[in-house]
Design an enzyme around this catalytic site. Structure first.
Site, short mmCIF file in Angstrom:
data_model
loop_
_atom_site.label_atom_id
_atom_site.label_comp_id
_atom_site.label_asym_id
_atom_site.label_seq_id
_atom_site.Cartn_x
_atom_site.Cartn_y
_atom_site.Cartn_z
N ASP A 1 0.97 -1.10 -0.02
CA ASP A 1 0.06 -0.07 0.03
C ASP A 1 0.88 1.24 -0.04
OD1 ASP A 1 -3.21 0.27 0.66
OD2 ASP A 1 -2.21 2.21 0.82
N ASN B 1 -5.52 -4.73 -6.64
CA ASN B 1 -6.76 -4.22 -6.10
C ASN B 1 -6.72 -2.76 -5.89
OD1 ASN B 1 -8.98 -4.13 -3.86
ND2 ASN B 1 -7.21 -3.43 -2.91
N TYR C 1 -12.14 7.02 -14.69
CA TYR C 1 -12.47 5.54 -13.86
C TYR C 1 -13.18 4.69 -14.66
CZ TYR C 1 -13.44 2.82 -9.63
OH TYR C 1 -13.51 1.90 -8.87
N LYS D 1 -11.56 0.94 -15.69
CA LYS D 1 -11.78 -0.05 -15.14
C LYS D 1 -12.48 -1.12 -16.08
CE LYS D 1 -11.38 0.12 -10.74
NZ LYS D 1 -10.28 -0.63 -10.41
N SER E 1 -16.28 1.22 1.77
CA SER E 1 -14.63 1.37 1.91
C SER E 1 -14.57 2.83 2.00
CB SER E 1 -14.06 0.84 0.79
OG SER E 1 -14.18 1.92 -0.18
N ARG E 2 -13.51 3.60 2.17
CA ARG E 2 -13.25 5.22 2.19
C ARG E 2 -13.69 5.54 0.95
NH1 ARG E 2 -6.83 6.16 1.87
NH2 ARG E 2 -6.76 5.46 -0.50
P1 NAI Z 1 -9.80 2.08 -0.56
O1 NAI Z 1 -9.51 3.45 -0.94
O2 NAI Z 1 -10.43 1.72 0.53
O3 NAI Z 1 -8.66 1.05 -1.12
C1 NAI Z 1 -7.73 1.23 -2.21
C2 NAI Z 1 -6.24 1.18 -1.40
O4 NAI Z 1 -5.34 1.44 -2.53
C3 NAI Z 1 -6.01 2.16 -0.25
O5 NAI Z 1 -5.40 1.62 0.70
C4 NAI Z 1 -4.78 3.11 -1.02
O6 NAI Z 1 -3.93 3.61 -0.24
C5 NAI Z 1 -4.31 1.82 -2.11
N1 NAI Z 1 -3.43 2.57 -3.33
C6 NAI Z 1 -3.93 3.77 -3.86
N2 NAI Z 1 -2.94 4.00 -5.00
C7 NAI Z 1 -2.15 3.14 -4.66
C8 NAI Z 1 -0.82 2.92 -5.42
N3 NAI Z 1 -0.58 3.83 -6.52
N4 NAI Z 1 -0.13 1.94 -5.26
C9 NAI Z 1 -0.60 1.19 -4.25
N5 NAI Z 1 -1.62 1.23 -3.26
C10 NAI Z 1 -2.29 2.16 -3.78
O7 NAI Z 1 -10.76 1.42 -1.87
P2 NAI Z 1 -11.64 0.10 -1.88
O8 NAI Z 1 -12.95 0.39 -2.11
O9 NAI Z 1 -11.25 -1.04 -0.87
O10 NAI Z 1 -11.12 -0.48 -3.50
C11 NAI Z 1 -10.21 -1.53 -3.76
C12 NAI Z 1 -10.26 -1.58 -5.31
O11 NAI Z 1 -11.88 -1.88 -5.71
C13 NAI Z 1 -10.12 -0.42 -6.37
O12 NAI Z 1 -9.57 -1.05 -7.46
C14 NAI Z 1 -11.38 0.08 -6.64
O13 NAI Z 1 -11.35 0.77 -7.72
C15 NAI Z 1 -12.30 -1.12 -6.80
N6 NAI Z 1 -13.90 -0.98 -6.54
C16 NAI Z 1 -14.32 -0.63 -5.37
C17 NAI Z 1 -15.85 -0.69 -5.28
C18 NAI Z 1 -16.44 -0.50 -3.84
O14 NAI Z 1 -17.46 -0.44 -3.89
N7 NAI Z 1 -15.46 -0.22 -2.85
C19 NAI Z 1 -16.77 -0.85 -6.65
C20 NAI Z 1 -15.95 -1.00 -7.65
C21 NAI Z 1 -14.74 -1.08 -7.63
#
Ligand code: NAI
Length: 318
Positions: free
Chosen positions: A39, A98, A163, A167, A197-198
């Protein structure tokens, strides 16, 4: 039924400092895997960085008796992340792409920076991590990949052109990885999750988020990346709130037009109902499907029996 275990395997989870990634990491840590908790620790818009997010999750896994190491690189530096797995555990078996950020803004106001940052993290980042893992997967004839799409990519979503584009790219990326990996027992699938999530906290009310716990996405991912999955590859799965469903492309009946001077805009308009007729759909899964459809219709000399075109076959279709 015995529980799915991942003993002696190394699982890399990108963006594992929070949200969905954290849940994956905790799960694999509890099921015997060595976990690389990657992360960058920045904001949800991709600003800043910190080692804290990854460290906290590594601590949680270790305190529960699991094995984990942290990595703080951006996914854009995929080699360093996969190197962390190799240096600490000697192998990589599973890659969960992810990590993600949002830069929501109407298309009218989109700046190059909003577009580029999203693409760098989601597309370039997923590519770099998979590219660095690939030689290991091929050599050991084993690899499992999850890429992360989104309903925004599959269906479009106001204020998310950057996005959405990034995606949906995960779908094409995954489907080609699945085809190229098949010979080496490399399985790749893509999920479109929905979870609290955040990232979603800014757009959904708390009572809805309560129904969307991120841990409910984890079991599907576990099934797809387990060694017992030897055939489910190139799939697109919608998952969240206890719902799990596969998605696929659907082709309408379509219009068959003569390829001569009668093929005009008007001739297409005359067949518009057929172009849109989904009453007897087909479900294409590769370019070869299209060629066989044309062959049937127009007597072209494609080879309809070729299920997956190799590199040379593909060139002929570009
Ligand atoms: P989140 O914001 O809670 O977690 C994403 C994590 O990725 C964060 O901890 C962040 O620090 C890390 N991150 C961001 N850029 C980074 C980088 N360049 N290198 C390494 N780490 C990095 O978001 P969430 O919701 O857990 O999302 C996880 C995945 O699921 C993402 O790809 C998001 O686009 C996808 N997603 C989530 C949805 C949801 O309902 N939560 C819906 C559709 C897709």
């Amino acid at each position: 039924m015995s529980e799915l275990r991942f003993d002696n395997q190394t699982v890399v989870v990108t963006g594992a400092g929070g949200g969905l990634g954290r849940e994956y990491a905790l799960f694999f840590g509890s099921r015997g895997a060595n976990v690389v908790v990657n992360d960058l620790g920045g904001s949800h818009k991709g600003e800043g960085h910190s080692s804290k997010a990854a460290d906290v999750v590594v601590d949680e896994i270790r305190k529960a008796g699991g094995k984990a190491v942290a990595n703080y690189d951006s996914v854009e530096n995929g080699e360093a992340i996969i190197d962390t797995a190799i240096k600490n555990f000697g192998r990589i078996d599973v890659l969960i792409n992810n990590a993600g950020i949002l830069r929501d803004i109407s298309f009218k106001n989109m700046k190059d920076q909003d577009w580029d940052l999203i693409n760098r993290v989601h597309i370039y980042g997923a590519y770099k991590c998979a590219r660095a893992a690939w030689p290991h997967f091929r050599k050991q004839k084993y690899g499992r990949v999850i890429n992360t799409a989104s309903a925004a990519g599959l269906f479009g979503s106001f204020g998310q052109t950057n996005y959405s584009a990034a995606k949906l790219s995960q779908v094409g990326f995954t489907e080609t990885l699945a085809k190229e990996g098949a010979k080496y027992n490399i399985i790749a699938n893509v999920i479109a999750p929905i979870a609290a999530s955040r990232m979603t906290a800014t757009v959904m009310p708390p009572e809805v988020l309560e129904q969307l716990k991120p841990e409910w996405v984890v079991p599907l991912v576990a099934v797809l990346v387990h060694s017992s999955n030897t055939s489910e590859s190139g799939g697109i799965f919608e998952v969240g709130g206890g719902h799990v469903a596969k998605l696929r492309w659907e082709r309408a009946k379509g219009a068959l037009l003569k390829t001569d001077s009668s093929l005009t805009p008007q001739s297409i308009l005359a067949k518009w109902d057929d172009v849109n007729d989904f009453s007897k759909p087909s479900y294409p899964s590769g370019p070869a499907d299209f060629m066989s459809l044309l062959e049937e219709a127009q007597g072209l000399s494609a080879n309809p029996s070729a299920p997956d075109l190799d590199f040379k076959g593909r060139v002929a279709l570009v």
